[in-house]
Design a protein around this motif. Structure first.
Motif, short mmCIF file in Angstrom:
data_model
loop_
_atom_site.label_atom_id
_atom_site.label_comp_id
_atom_site.label_asym_id
_atom_site.label_seq_id
_atom_site.Cartn_x
_atom_site.Cartn_y
_atom_site.Cartn_z
N ASP A 128 0.71 -1.12 -0.20
CA ASP A 128 0.18 -0.03 0.11
C ASP A 128 0.76 1.14 -0.09
O ASP A 128 0.28 2.22 -0.30
CB ASP A 128 -0.92 -0.17 1.45
N THR A 129 2.23 1.13 0.39
CA THR A 129 2.94 2.27 0.42
C THR A 129 4.15 2.16 -0.71
O THR A 129 4.43 1.17 -1.10
CB THR A 129 3.63 2.57 1.81
N ALA A 130 4.67 3.29 -1.15
CA ALA A 130 5.90 3.31 -2.10
C ALA A 130 7.17 3.28 -1.35
O ALA A 130 7.31 3.71 -0.40
CB ALA A 130 5.66 4.62 -2.95
N MET A 131 7.99 2.42 -2.21
CA MET A 131 9.43 2.25 -1.79
C MET A 131 10.11 3.02 -2.64
O MET A 131 10.20 2.86 -3.99
CB MET A 131 9.70 0.69 -1.98
N SER A 132 11.35 3.65 -2.22
CA SER A 132 12.12 4.57 -2.87
C SER A 132 13.36 3.48 -3.30
O SER A 132 13.90 2.59 -2.68
CB SER A 132 12.90 5.37 -1.81
N ILE A 133 13.57 3.69 -4.62
CA ILE A 133 14.51 2.85 -5.51
C ILE A 133 15.02 3.56 -6.50
O ILE A 133 14.58 4.37 -7.21
CB ILE A 133 13.69 1.60 -5.58
N ASN A 134 16.54 2.84 -6.76
CA ASN A 134 17.17 3.30 -8.03
C ASN A 134 16.48 2.72 -9.38
O ASN A 134 16.18 1.48 -9.33
CB ASN A 134 18.87 2.79 -8.01
N LEU A 135 16.53 3.53 -10.41
CA LEU A 135 15.96 3.04 -11.71
C LEU A 135 17.06 3.16 -12.99
O LEU A 135 17.84 4.05 -12.87
CB LEU A 135 14.87 4.03 -11.70
N TYR A 136 16.84 2.20 -13.71
CA TYR A 136 17.74 2.09 -14.80
C TYR A 136 17.07 1.70 -16.04
O TYR A 136 15.79 1.25 -15.85
CB TYR A 136 18.75 1.12 -14.54
N THR A 137 17.54 1.70 -17.24
CA THR A 137 17.02 1.13 -18.50
C THR A 137 18.03 0.37 -19.25
O THR A 137 19.15 0.58 -19.04
CB THR A 137 16.60 2.49 -19.26
#
Ligand SMILES: [Zn+2]
Length: 329
Positions: A128-137
């Motif tokens: 139900d809550t959002a988690m902070s995370i690194n993003l790549y492509t």
């Protein structure tokens, strides 16, 4: 007996402040510790980090009363339910971006090895809550527009994990096969990073070709200049890269080899990375210090096939800057 500290007493400044007067103006100086080594426990978070590290599972905590699932599981008791206890549960490894992530291109030394990276908040299925995370492509350089609010992403585990948040990151599910999306505990080495989506170039008109020839000659002179310039050479000391550059008018290669830089009108069989710029002037202007190549990448005028090669682009920008500066002196 006094215990010996890891950092000797003489290196630790006194807590406090002083005033320094420079050109008649007063400036306040305070002593702060900037960086040190320390051990710390993950405490109640240990189960969460151990699950990431050892089992490649993502855990959340579920309130035994209201049922809200918080990921990461940062509460042992629910503040909304008169502190009813929560219990650990596993959530899915696919989620939706809760916001459009900002992208860090110029990171501090602590995060430089990870840049460019996006940093955003993901609501994983079952949470139900959002988690902070690194993003790549996997499609090439990370630029704005690839990952947005609402983009579906997949949790990916680093091959080497130590039990930290950087053990995991996300990539868009649109870049993965259904089989990979379904697989739990998918690791970075199981993903195809080697087939980025190269932008296509329009067919060159005669005018385009003429412009290309002119710009290429200018670029050759510039690169020869760089090659002879001691300060410019310093920016690529110890660095070796073969870059295939594709533009509307034609293609060429820029070879960097420990201080040497050369431009050859050839096709390299296995370049370290590919650069595509529709208009050769985008690159020429950067090398001539009329604007930065890094900016052209962020503005999508230049594309590179490998995210981490932003580092090399950074060096090319520095060469341009050093060359111009050394000429001024
Ligand atoms: Zn609750």
């Amino acid at each position: 007996m006094k215990k010996k500290k890891v950092i000797d007493e003489i290196y630790i400044p006194d807590v406090g402040s002083q005033v320094e007067t420079i050109d008649g103006k007063e400036y306040l100086i305070t002593n702060d510790a900037m960086y040190t080594f320390f051990r710390r426990t993950k405490g109640e978070f240990s189960a969460f980090f151990l699950a990431l590290k050892n089992e490649k599972r993502l855990l959340g905590c579920k309130c035994t009363k209201c049922g809200i699932v918080r990921v990461p599981p940062f509460l042992t008791h629910c503040p909304d339910c008169n502190f009813a206890p929560t219990e650990m549960i596993e959530v899915e490894q696919v989620g939706i971006m809760n916001s459009t992530p900002p992208i860090t291109y110029f990171a501090t030394s602590l995060f430089q090895h990870m840049a460019p990276y996006g940093r955003g908040r993901v609501i994983f299925r079952g949470a139900d809550t959002a988690m902070s995370i690194n993003l790549y492509t996997t499609t090439g350089i990370l630029v704005p527009g690839i990952i947005k609010k609402g983009t579906e992403v997949k949790l990916i585990f680093r091959d080497k994990r130590i039990g930290e948040m950087i053990d995991v990151f996300c990539v868009p599910t649109a870049e993965l096969t259904q089989e990979k999306i379904n697989k739990n505990g998918l690791q970075e080495s199981e993903i195809d990073w080697e087939t980025p989506q190269e932008p296509s170039l329009p067919v060159a008109s005669e005018e385009d070709s003429n412009q290309y020839r002119k710009a290429l000659d200018e670029m050759k002179d510039l690169i020869e200049d760089m090659n002879r310039n001691e300060s410019a050479r310093k920016a690529i000391a110890g660095w070796k890269r073969d870059i295939q550059v594709k533009t509307r008018g034609g293609q060429f290669a820029i070879m960097i080899d420990d201080g040497d830089i050369r431009l050859t009108e050839s096709v390299v069989s296995s370049p370290d990375f590919i650069m595509v710029c529709d208009d050769i002037h985008s690159l020429l202007d950067g090398l001539a210090y009329r604007g930065a190549i890094t900016d052209s990448i962020i503005n999508k005028k230049i594309w590179i096939s490998k995210n981490m090669e932003f580092n090399t682009i950074f060096k090319l920008d520095r060469m341009a800057r050093f060359l111009v500066r050394s000429k001024k002196v």
